[in-house]
Structures are given as C-alpha cells and as structure tokens.
Design a protein around this motif. Structure first.
Motif, PDB file in Angstrom:
ATOM      1  N   HIS A  50       0.821  -1.095   0.031  1.00 31.19           N
ATOM      2  CA  HIS A  50      -0.006  -0.035  -0.056  1.00 31.19           C
ATOM      3  C   HIS A  50       0.957   1.184  -0.025  1.00 31.19           C
ATOM      4  CE1 HIS A  50      -3.883  -1.850   1.082  1.00 31.19           C
ATOM      5  NE2 HIS A  50      -3.056  -2.898   1.259  1.00 31.19           N
ATOM      6  N   ILE A  51       0.721   1.884  -1.005  1.00 32.96           N
ATOM      7  CA  ILE A  51       1.794   3.169  -1.399  1.00 32.96           C
ATOM      8  C   ILE A  51       0.922   4.562  -1.679  1.00 32.96           C
ATOM      9  CG2 ILE A  51       3.797   3.846  -2.610  1.00 32.96           C
ATOM     10  CD1 ILE A  51       4.311   0.709  -3.587  1.00 32.96           C
ATOM     11  N   ASN A  52       1.410   5.229  -0.661  1.00 34.01           N
ATOM     12  CA  ASN A  52       1.008   6.683  -1.210  1.00 34.01           C
ATOM     13  C   ASN A  52       2.256   7.692  -1.727  1.00 34.01           C
ATOM     14  OD1 ASN A  52      -1.685   6.072   0.187  1.00 34.01           O
ATOM     15  ND2 ASN A  52      -0.475   6.566   2.247  1.00 34.01           N
ATOM     16  N   LEU A  53       1.769   8.251  -2.845  1.00 32.64           N
ATOM     17  CA  LEU A  53       2.618   9.016  -3.701  1.00 32.64           C
ATOM     18  C   LEU A  53       2.088  10.435  -3.576  1.00 32.64           C
ATOM     19  CD1 LEU A  53       5.085   9.768  -5.595  1.00 32.64           C
ATOM     20  CD2 LEU A  53       3.542   9.026  -7.559  1.00 32.64           C
ATOM     21  N   GLU A  54       2.966  11.355  -3.022  1.00 35.74           N
ATOM     22  CA  GLU A  54       2.868  12.769  -3.055  1.00 35.74           C
ATOM     23  C   GLU A  54       3.669  13.399  -4.157  1.00 35.74           C
ATOM     24  OE1 GLU A  54       0.568  14.220  -1.039  1.00 35.74           O
ATOM     25  OE2 GLU A  54       0.164  12.557   0.521  1.00 35.74           O
ATOM     26  N   MET A  55       2.913  14.322  -5.026  1.00 28.47           N
ATOM     27  CA  MET A  55       3.768  14.874  -6.074  1.00 28.47           C
ATOM     28  C   MET A  55       3.365  16.537  -5.966  1.00 28.47           C
ATOM     29  SD  MET A  55       3.855  12.298  -9.090  1.00 28.47           S
ATOM     30  CE  MET A  55       1.894  11.904  -9.083  1.00 28.47           C
ATOM     31  N   PRO A  56       4.369  17.418  -6.274  1.00 26.38           N
ATOM     32  CA  PRO A  56       3.777  18.915  -6.347  1.00 26.38           C
ATOM     33  C   PRO A  56       2.778  19.159  -7.126  1.00 26.38           C
ATOM     34  CG  PRO A  56       6.193  18.493  -6.807  1.00 26.38           C
ATOM     35  CD  PRO A  56       5.736  17.274  -6.713  1.00 26.38           C
ATOM     36  N   LEU A 234       5.528   3.884   1.561  1.00 26.83           N
ATOM     37  CA  LEU A 234       4.994   2.665   1.862  1.00 26.83           C
ATOM     38  C   LEU A 234       4.263   2.363   3.124  1.00 26.83           C
ATOM     39  CD1 LEU A 234       4.811  -0.402   0.938  1.00 26.83           C
ATOM     40  CD2 LEU A 234       6.742  -0.809   1.885  1.00 26.83           C
ATOM     41  N   GLU A 235       2.947   2.687   3.355  1.00 28.56           N
ATOM     42  CA  GLU A 235       1.979   2.697   4.305  1.00 28.56           C
ATOM     43  C   GLU A 235       2.026   1.344   5.114  1.00 28.56           C
ATOM     44  OE1 GLU A 235      -2.335   4.158   5.260  1.00 28.56           O
ATOM     45  OE2 GLU A 235      -1.890   3.476   3.477  1.00 28.56           O
ATOM     46  N   LYS A 236       1.877   0.417   4.345  1.00 28.70           N
ATOM     47  CA  LYS A 236       1.580  -1.002   5.022  1.00 28.70           C
ATOM     48  C   LYS A 236       2.013  -2.047   4.061  1.00 28.70           C
ATOM     49  CE  LYS A 236      -3.301  -1.411   4.761  1.00 28.70           C
ATOM     50  NZ  LYS A 236      -4.642  -1.875   5.573  1.00 28.70           N
TER      51      LYS A 236
END
Length: 242
Positions: A50-56, A234-236
């Motif tokens: 479970h992946i969170n991606l932050e981009m501008p 990588l959240e979990k």
C-alpha cells in the motif's frame, strides 16, 4: 623507541589498506542482501504493498501493488482524485478497468495507457525497485567490480555501479550503501551521464515484512538541478496468505 615503532605503524597501515581493498563488489552486494533479506525470502514474496505518492501540484495517488512472485501474478490498483484504475498481468495475459468499467473506447485506452506494454512496465518497475538489492543478482545485470567510496549529500557511502545487457535495460545505475550496516540508502540512474540527466532517490526508514527490510519512504529528485519530483511512502504490507 620511537624509531622502532615506525615499521610497526607502517605495517598496520598497510594491513588496514589491504583489508579495505578486500571488499569487492560481490562481497558488498552479498552483505547488503544479507541485511535486507537474510533468509532469502524475496523470491517467494506474496504481498500487497500500500503506497501513497505525493507530487507537487497533484492530488495524492494511492496504490495497491499485488505481487505474487512464485505464481508470476501482478496487479495494480491506483486511486487519484476521482479516477480508479486496475490492471493485472497473469500468465502473459493483461486486463484493465477504469472506475470498474472494462469496455473502453480508444480515447480512454490511450489516455490511461490501458495496454499490456504499460502493465508490464509497471510490473517490472515495482518488482525491481522494491526487490533491491536482491534484484542486482538477476541475469543481465553487469556489476562493476570496483567498489567506490563516495560522499553524497554530506554522507559517506560505498557505491556500486550497474549496467545491463541491451535486452534488459540501457540506463546506468549507482547504488549507495551504508558503510557500516550495508543497508541500501540511495539509488541513482542516468540515461546519458554526459548530460547529467536521470534521477536520484533517497531512502529513509524501513518496513520489515517476512524478514525482508523494504524502504518505507523514497524521495525522488532530478540529477541536474536537485529538483524535487515526489515522495512515495510504503504505508503497509499485507501478506496475501494471511
């Protein structure tokens, strides 16, 4: 008394130099793998990342990456804003859905790259980067035998250079390892090093699953200007078999 000690000091210095030279690229890679995957479990990896991606200037992209390496099954669900896509690759066959819809017109297929080539690219991307450094043992990987000591962003690292057979890849990669633990801390690639193109990725924190230490946070930058690209967390990790 001082004169008598000089040959001993020279001998000690020479011994330390020889010790440092003994760390070959093969040994460094083996030690890093022993740190990240001491039981050799990566080849049997069966989990959902479970992946969170932050981009501008973009909404957060949430991804669920399904990896079943023994059965060679890959799945990727992404949620960004109001768009949910799901793609799967199993036994050489691909499938794709957009907000639950599987029948797509040509415009939708092109916009969301709903093709098998793109799905294969994602499969290779996730298995390669989360499978490091173990994936550096794969056929077609050419490891430079020389271990380089390099300072990068104010820290000292042991560095391996990797290139690839033409049928595997054309980029030039550098892998930065902690000199004490041999943990992988940075990786960097160039498409054309003379142009200083490509990116570098800083790894911070780790998430352990099935005795494998995976990078928890990866921060991406351009090589040429240190421009920030994004951060994935990588959240979990969820074991498929549990």
């Amino acid at each position: 008394m001082l004169k008598k000690s000089i040959p001993f000091l020279l001998l000690l210095f020479a011994f330390k130099t020889i010790q440092g030279q003994e760390l070959t690229a093969t040994k460094l890679l083996d030690r890093s793998i022993a740190y990240h995957d001491p039981e050799g479990n990566w080849k049997q990896f069966q989990s959902i990342l479970h992946i969170n991606l932050e981009m501008p200037d973009r909404p957060t992209r949430k991804s669920e990456v399904y990896l079943n390496l023994p059965k060679q099954v890959f799945g990727l669900k992404t949620i960004q804003d109001t768009i949910t896509t799901y793609r799967k690759l199993e036994n050489g066959k691909c499938s794709f859905s957009l907000n639950g819809k599987t029948e797509l017109d040509s415009t939708e297929i092109k916009k969301h790259r709903a093709d098998c080539e793109r799905t294969t690219m994602y499969r290779n991307y996730y298995t390669y980067l989360y499978g490091l450094p173990m994936k550096l043992k794969d056929p077609g990987t050419i490891i430079d035998p020389k271990v380089e000591k390099r300072e990068f962003k104010g820290k000292e690292y042991l560095v391996l250079r990797a290139t690839y057979d033409k049928n595997v890849g054309t980029d030039e990669w550098y892998f930065y390892f902690d000199p004490e633990t041999y943990a992988l801390k940075v990786y960097q690639f160039y498409k054309d090093k003379t142009k200083n193109d490509g990116e570098y990725i800083l790894l911070t924190d780790e998430l352990e699953t099935n005795e494998i230490k995976l990078p928890k946070t990866r921060v991406w930058y351009y090589n040429n200007n240190d421009g920030y690209l994004g951060t994935d967390d990588l959240e979990k990790v969820v074991d498929i078999n549990k």
